[in-house]
Design an enzyme around this catalytic site. Sequence first.
Site, short mmCIF file in Angstrom:
data_model
loop_
_atom_site.label_atom_id
_atom_site.label_comp_id
_atom_site.label_asym_id
_atom_site.label_seq_id
_atom_site.Cartn_x
_atom_site.Cartn_y
_atom_site.Cartn_z
N ASP A 21 23.78 -5.34 -15.67
CA ASP A 21 24.35 -4.82 -16.75
C ASP A 21 25.01 -6.31 -17.33
O ASP A 21 25.11 -7.26 -16.66
CB ASP A 21 25.63 -3.97 -16.37
N ASP A 23 28.14 -6.56 -19.91
CA ASP A 23 29.59 -6.53 -20.06
C ASP A 23 30.34 -5.95 -18.84
O ASP A 23 30.18 -4.99 -18.40
CB ASP A 23 29.83 -5.65 -21.42
#
Length: 226
Positions: A21, A23
Amino acid sequence: MSVSQNVIVLPTRGYRGFLFDMDGTILNSIASAERVWGRWAAEQGLDVEKFLPFMHGKRGIDTITSLNLPGLDPAVEAEKVLRGEIDDVEGIVQIPGAAEFLASLPAGQWGVVTSSPLELAKARLAAAGLAIPSMLVTAEDVTIGKPDPQGYRLGAKRLGADPSNVMVFEDVPAGIKAGEAAGADVMVITATHTHDVEGGHFRIPDYTGVSVSVANDGVITFQSRA
């Protein structure tokens, strides 16, 4: 940060691919995102303090659609928020050790799967001083966002790996659920959290305490630097 957030729990098995991922996992954009989303939520008359934890880790359009706000077009509002996020990248930094860790991985065996649109992903990666990965799955590549596993299944396919042989790196419940539903193992990154994050069998605070070794057959295994 609680004691549990500093614990390193690593798998003993190896993997054919790593999916990250973006953020909260390889970069910290919380301040930027919460400034933009906080302004938008206030304009809608929402309780900003309650709303902000709810929006992390999901596509903007999914977040807005789920609110069922009368008289608002989710696509139009999501575009407004997106433009604000692209314009505001102040304070975005990499998670400690992320650049070095990513650089140590074999080319073609890792990528990023983010709920952010492509333009925003590129802006945030650049702001954090991180290279654009050769394999990048963004909001435009899926029809259903996290916690649906579609993004991670697509990422694994692009790496040519079965999800069961992939490690997903995540930091929020929606992403953790997406990785697990895809059939992958999940490594929880706790650097940006002040409370325990549920889900996932493995966890590290950031990337400074871990490294990897790569076997001749391309299998990647974790090693602790402690």
